[in-house]
Design a protein around this motif. Structure first.
Motif, mmCIF file in Angstrom:
data_model
loop_
_atom_site.group_PDB
_atom_site.id
_atom_site.type_symbol
_atom_site.label_atom_id
_atom_site.label_comp_id
_atom_site.label_asym_id
_atom_site.label_seq_id
_atom_site.Cartn_x
_atom_site.Cartn_y
_atom_site.Cartn_z
ATOM 1 N N GLN A 3 0.833 -1.189 0.000
ATOM 2 C CA GLN A 3 0.000 0.000 0.000
ATOM 3 C C GLN A 3 0.869 1.241 0.000
ATOM 4 O OE1 GLN A 3 -1.624 -1.338 3.545
ATOM 5 N NE2 GLN A 3 -3.535 -2.041 2.692
ATOM 6 N N LYS A 4 0.498 2.227 -0.812
ATOM 7 C CA LYS A 4 1.175 3.511 -0.789
ATOM 8 C C LYS A 4 0.177 4.601 -1.104
ATOM 9 C CE LYS A 4 2.549 3.967 -5.603
ATOM 10 N NZ LYS A 4 3.645 4.171 -6.548
ATOM 11 N N ILE A 5 0.540 5.812 -0.830
ATOM 12 C CA ILE A 5 -0.332 6.922 -1.123
ATOM 13 C C ILE A 5 0.218 7.668 -2.321
ATOM 14 C CG2 ILE A 5 -1.201 9.128 -0.285
ATOM 15 C CD1 ILE A 5 -2.566 6.750 0.902
ATOM 16 N N SER A 6 -0.608 7.846 -3.355
ATOM 17 C CA SER A 6 -0.189 8.573 -4.543
ATOM 18 C C SER A 6 -1.192 9.672 -4.830
ATOM 19 C CB SER A 6 -0.095 7.621 -5.733
ATOM 20 O OG SER A 6 -1.318 6.959 -5.912
ATOM 21 N N LEU A 97 -11.358 -5.699 -4.782
ATOM 22 C CA LEU A 97 -10.034 -5.167 -5.109
ATOM 23 C C LEU A 97 -9.153 -6.194 -5.813
ATOM 24 C CD1 LEU A 97 -9.010 -2.946 -2.068
ATOM 25 C CD2 LEU A 97 -9.309 -2.229 -4.433
ATOM 26 N N MET A 98 -9.153 -7.430 -5.348
ATOM 27 C CA MET A 98 -8.298 -8.453 -5.960
ATOM 28 C C MET A 98 -8.700 -8.710 -7.406
ATOM 29 S SD MET A 98 -7.399 -11.262 -2.999
ATOM 30 C CE MET A 98 -9.100 -11.659 -2.626
ATOM 31 N N ASN A 99 -10.000 -8.764 -7.674
ATOM 32 C CA ASN A 99 -10.451 -8.979 -9.043
ATOM 33 C C ASN A 99 -10.166 -7.770 -9.919
ATOM 34 O OD1 ASN A 99 -12.023 -11.658 -9.535
ATOM 35 N ND2 ASN A 99 -12.645 -11.001 -7.486
ATOM 36 N N TYR A 100 -10.348 -6.565 -9.352
ATOM 37 C CA TYR A 100 -10.016 -5.367 -10.124
ATOM 38 C C TYR A 100 -8.523 -5.338 -10.458
ATOM 39 C CZ TYR A 100 -8.561 -0.788 -11.367
ATOM 40 O OH TYR A 100 -7.944 0.221 -12.056
ATOM 41 N N ILE A 101 -7.686 -5.591 -9.474
ATOM 42 C CA ILE A 101 -6.231 -5.536 -9.677
ATOM 43 C C ILE A 101 -5.797 -6.586 -10.695
ATOM 44 C CG2 ILE A 101 -4.009 -5.960 -8.560
ATOM 45 C CD1 ILE A 101 -5.246 -4.637 -6.038
ATOM 46 N N THR A 102 -6.323 -7.803 -10.578
ATOM 47 C CA THR A 102 -5.971 -8.861 -11.528
ATOM 48 C C THR A 102 -6.281 -8.438 -12.952
ATOM 49 O OG1 THR A 102 -6.365 -10.596 -9.890
ATOM 50 C CG2 THR A 102 -6.411 -11.254 -12.203
ATOM 51 N N GLN A 103 -7.461 -7.891 -13.147
ATOM 52 C CA GLN A 103 -7.869 -7.488 -14.493
ATOM 53 C C GLN A 103 -7.067 -6.288 -14.991
ATOM 54 O OE1 GLN A 103 -9.340 -9.087 -16.549
ATOM 55 N NE2 GLN A 103 -10.890 -8.042 -17.783
ATOM 56 N N ASP A 108 -2.745 -4.093 -18.529
ATOM 57 C CA ASP A 108 -1.601 -3.181 -18.529
ATOM 58 C C ASP A 108 -2.024 -1.735 -18.255
ATOM 59 O OD1 ASP A 108 1.105 -2.633 -18.684
ATOM 60 O OD2 ASP A 108 1.051 -2.244 -20.849
ATOM 61 N N LEU A 109 -2.846 -1.560 -17.221
ATOM 62 C CA LEU A 109 -3.369 -0.229 -16.884
ATOM 63 C C LEU A 109 -2.637 0.441 -15.724
ATOM 64 C CD1 LEU A 109 -7.236 -0.861 -17.019
ATOM 65 C CD2 LEU A 109 -5.851 0.373 -18.702
ATOM 66 N N THR A 110 -1.802 -0.291 -15.017
ATOM 67 C CA THR A 110 -1.312 0.200 -13.725
ATOM 68 C C THR A 110 -0.418 1.422 -13.821
ATOM 69 O OG1 THR A 110 0.508 -1.401 -13.809
ATOM 70 C CG2 THR A 110 -1.497 -2.074 -12.669
ATOM 71 N N ASP A 111 0.195 1.673 -14.985
ATOM 72 C CA ASP A 111 1.041 2.855 -15.139
ATOM 73 C C ASP A 111 0.246 4.111 -15.453
ATOM 74 O OD1 ASP A 111 3.410 1.642 -14.542
ATOM 75 O OD2 ASP A 111 3.930 1.186 -16.627
ATOM 76 N N THR A 112 -1.029 3.936 -15.824
ATOM 77 C CA THR A 112 -1.852 5.091 -16.187
ATOM 78 C C THR A 112 -3.089 5.255 -15.309
ATOM 79 O OG1 THR A 112 -2.853 3.658 -17.871
ATOM 80 C CG2 THR A 112 -1.150 5.196 -18.610
ATOM 81 N N PHE A 113 -3.557 4.157 -14.712
ATOM 82 C CA PHE A 113 -4.713 4.222 -13.815
ATOM 83 C C PHE A 113 -4.352 3.441 -12.561
ATOM 84 C CE2 PHE A 113 -9.196 3.278 -12.518
ATOM 85 C CZ PHE A 113 -9.617 4.595 -12.413
ATOM 86 N N ASN A 114 -3.899 4.160 -11.549
ATOM 87 C CA ASN A 114 -3.333 3.561 -10.350
ATOM 88 C C ASN A 114 -4.411 3.282 -9.309
ATOM 89 O OD1 ASN A 114 -2.156 4.450 -7.417
ATOM 90 N ND2 ASN A 114 -0.725 3.160 -8.530
ATOM 91 N N CYS A 115 -4.239 2.183 -8.582
ATOM 92 C CA CYS A 115 -5.145 1.847 -7.479
ATOM 93 C C CYS A 115 -4.332 1.753 -6.195
ATOM 94 C CB CYS A 115 -5.855 0.525 -7.754
ATOM 95 S SG CYS A 115 -6.976 0.003 -6.437
ATOM 96 N N VAL A 131 -8.110 4.430 -3.364
ATOM 97 C CA VAL A 131 -8.146 5.611 -4.229
ATOM 98 C C VAL A 131 -7.685 5.210 -5.619
ATOM 99 C CG1 VAL A 131 -7.249 7.939 -4.657
ATOM 100 C CG2 VAL A 131 -7.729 7.203 -2.308
ATOM 101 N N TRP A 132 -8.512 5.490 -6.621
ATOM 102 C CA TRP A 132 -8.118 5.348 -8.019
ATOM 103 C C TRP A 132 -7.559 6.681 -8.487
ATOM 104 C CZ3 TRP A 132 -13.394 2.705 -8.715
ATOM 105 C CH2 TRP A 132 -13.245 1.296 -8.761
#
Length: 275
Positions: A3-6, A97-103, A108-115, A131-132
């Protein structure tokens, strides 16, 4: 999941105070590793990344959110014939959250839409479960943020409170409770979003509501603070009141599309059906 805060604030002074305050409760592990390689399997077959057009990007985000909602609904529908087992509230949130993160990793969204998932202490302080954030390139600073607070059926919440009553709590949790004792969870998330500005939305995510206990709904707004000016208390009754008389619900895709096309500083409030 680490977990981190961005999260950022347009006011440098407020931002400095906010971040230094969070460091007291925040672990140093990232919520999603950007070097994490996409996983293969059943999830990877659902949707493949297409051209990097804004509309495609919106669809990929909404696909991940819809997928998580659909899988979580399966747990909302579950009934133990013997009445001995029921997923806890924390489990339901983690399933989403786990299903969202897996998908989102597969797409390949994690560099542009962070959770960013909140720690238990941060959840108390900010009123948010996660926080998205839509990230700017190349700085990776948040451009738009959606702070999410999950709400469960009142009977589920009451049963969980009874089950956990009297159990010991950590010193850090006690500190967080003391820091936030003057405001309820709804007020804390609204204050958090208001301190950032109109590009930060509070999303109250209902895992079932009174008239439909097996679907997931949401109320999203960057203007909840307007209720304070009308002498209304921000509480569950106020949030649920948005559903009364509402005949139209946005889809997750419609929600993201509307957010992306909204004018700067414009107030926006949406009702969404996620499943």
């Amino acid at each position: 999941m680490g977990q981190k805060i961005s999260i950022t604030n347009s006011n440098n002074t407020q931002d400095s105070r906010f971040l230094s305050f969070l460091k007291r409760f925040s672990p140093q592990k990232p919520s999603l590793d950007k070097n994490m390689s996409p996983r293969t399997g059943m999830f990877a077959k659902l949707t493949a990344p297409s051209a990097n057009k804004p509309n495609d990007f919106t669809r990929l985000i909404s696909n991940s959110i819809s997928f998580a909602s659909t899988r979580t609904k399966e747990y909302l529908l579950f009934k133990d014939p013997e009445g001995k087992f029921q997923p806890s509230l924390q489990t339901l949130t983690q399933v989403f959250l786990m299903n969202y993160i897996t998908q989102s990793v597969n797409l390949d969204l994690t560099d542009t839409f962070n959770c960013t998932a909140m720690t238990p202490e941060q959840r108390i302080l900010l009123g948010a479960d996660w926080v998205w954030a839509i990230l700017k390139k190349p700085t990776k600073n948040p451009k738009i943020q959606i702070a999410v607070q999950v709400l469960h059926l009142p009977e589920r919440e009451e049963a969980e409170e009874r089950a956990t009553a009297g159990k010991p709590i950590s010193e850090s949790i006690q500190m967080a409770q003391m820091e936030s004792r003057n405001k309820n969870m709804y007020e804390r998330i609204v204050d958090f979003c208001t301190s950032i500005g109109k590009d930060c939305y509070a999303l109250f995510l209902f895992f079932g509501k009174r008239d439909d206990k097996v679907n997931i709904y949401g109320v999203l707004s960057n203007n909840f603070e307007a209720a304070v000016g009308k002498c209304d208390k921000i509480d569950r009754a106020l949030i649920e009141n948005f559903f009364k008389g509402s005949r139209y619900f946005h889809t997750p895709f419609g929600m993201m599309q509307t957010i992306f096309t909204k004018k700067t500083e414009e107030a926006l409030t949406l009702m969404i059906k996620f499943s």
